[in-house]
Design a protein around this motif. Structure first.
Motif, PDB file in Angstrom:
ATOM      1  N   ARG A 220      50.882  -3.757  -3.446  1.00  0.00           N
ATOM      2  CA  ARG A 220      51.606  -2.503  -3.275  1.00  0.00           C
ATOM      3  C   ARG A 220      50.680  -1.294  -3.472  1.00  0.00           C
ATOM      4  N   ALA A 221      49.794  -1.402  -4.484  1.00  0.00           N
ATOM      5  CA  ALA A 221      48.846  -0.311  -4.737  1.00  0.00           C
ATOM      6  C   ALA A 221      47.879  -0.147  -3.578  1.00  0.00           C
ATOM      7  N   ASN A 222      47.443  -1.281  -3.029  1.00  0.00           N
ATOM      8  CA  ASN A 222      46.535  -1.219  -1.892  1.00  0.00           C
ATOM      9  C   ASN A 222      47.212  -0.611  -0.669  1.00  0.00           C
TER      10      ASN A 222
ATOM     11  N   ARG B   6      51.837  -6.341  -7.307  1.00  0.00           N
ATOM     12  CA  ARG B   6      51.567  -4.934  -7.643  1.00  0.00           C
ATOM     13  C   ARG B   6      50.255  -4.460  -7.027  1.00  0.00           C
TER      14      ARG B   6
END
Length: 295
Positions: free
Chosen positions: A12-14, A9
């Motif tokens: 993915r956020a990065n 996660r």
């Protein structure tokens, strides 16, 4: 949630953050120019012709607006122009012929406040604040060039800065002292002043109309009648709201209204009333008599 899922996660956020930053870097900066026309007329007129009276000179608004756009293009080299906002006053917010021609210019939006009986602008500062704050809040502009000098504009500057926009104050050189409020100068992000050489091409003094005084002077009755005619036209153009503002000052007229009355009367009579105190009193009497009959 195990460490692998947390790590996935975060990755993915990065990735999303990197995409967003990449898009932001591609988005060009945007600037807008906000012009208080009342300030420009007064300051430029006084600098070039020695008077703030709009009736004494012509302002090449189109040429001046283009000069402002060119200056902004140089200062904000990596930015695109959103538009120029031109703030002025008009009776009942109805465009004059000049304001209509300005509104038809590309990339220019005319915003009108009202004019009271003393030819003073009302509501212009609040229009500037509304536009500045709204554009800054919606990230429509990154920089605002504000051409004005009124202390009431401080709140507009603070509102725009609160949303991250930079506000740059542009002014016109004053012959003596300052024509911009110090609190406004303190709040903006930068300042720039346009000198006489910049303003001179856009301001032209109007020729003075003179009348031959060798013809017989008009009678008091003729002058009184002309005063009533002008009052009727004045009331039709400005409405009863302006009349209510004017009546408490009877028998005196605000200086701007009295001057307009004199100039228009001389045009209609084709005779100078300067130096004829009794005829000027008759003129004011006729003007007041008509107004009071309509109230």
């Amino acid at each position: 949630m195990n460490e692998a899922e947390i790590g996935e996660r975060l990755d993915r956020a990065n990735e999303l953050l990197q995409r967003m930053l990449a898009e932001v870097s591609k988005t060009p900066s945007t600037h807008a120019i906000f012009v208080d026309a009342g300030y420009v007329y007064a300051a430029a007129g006084l600098l070039v012709t020695g008077t703030e009276d709009r009736r004494s000179f012509d302002l090449d608004s189109e040429g001046l607006i283009e000069a402002f756009i060119d200056k902004a293009r140089t200062i904000f080299a990596d930015s695109r122009l959103l538009r120029v906002y031109w703030y002025d006053g008009a009776r009942r917010r109805i465009h004059t012929v000049e304001q209509q021609s300005i509104a038809e210019l590309p990339d220019v939006k005319v915003r009108l406040g009202n004019l009271n009986a003393n030819n003073q602008q009302k509501g212009v500062d609040s229009l500037i604040r509304t536009d500045l704050e709204s554009l800054a809040r919606h990230r429509a502009i990154s920089d605002a060039a504000l051409v004005g000098g009124d202390e009431d504009l401080v709140s507009a500057v603070e509102a725009a800065q609160g949303y991250g926009a930079r506000v740059h104050l542009w002014g016109i050189e004053a012959g003596e002292g300052r024509n911009q409020a110090e609190p406004l100068l303190w709040e903006v992000d930068s300042q720039r002043t346009f000198d006489l050489d910049f303003c001179r091409p856009y301001v032209t003094r109007r020729p003075v109309t003179t009348y031959e005084d060798d013809s017989p002077a008009p009678s008091r009755d003729d002058v009184r009648f002309v005063g009533a005619q002008i009052a009727a036209a004045w009331l039709s153009a400005r409405g009863r709201e302006s009349l209510a503002d004017l009546l408490p000052g009877h028998p005196y007229l605000p200086g701007s209204v009295d001057q307009d009355l004199l100039v228009e009367a001389e045009r209609l009579l084709q005779h100078s009333l300067r130096g004829h105190a009794h005829l000027r009193r008759a003129l004011r009497d006729g003007f007041w008599q008509h107004l009071q009959s309509q109230y």
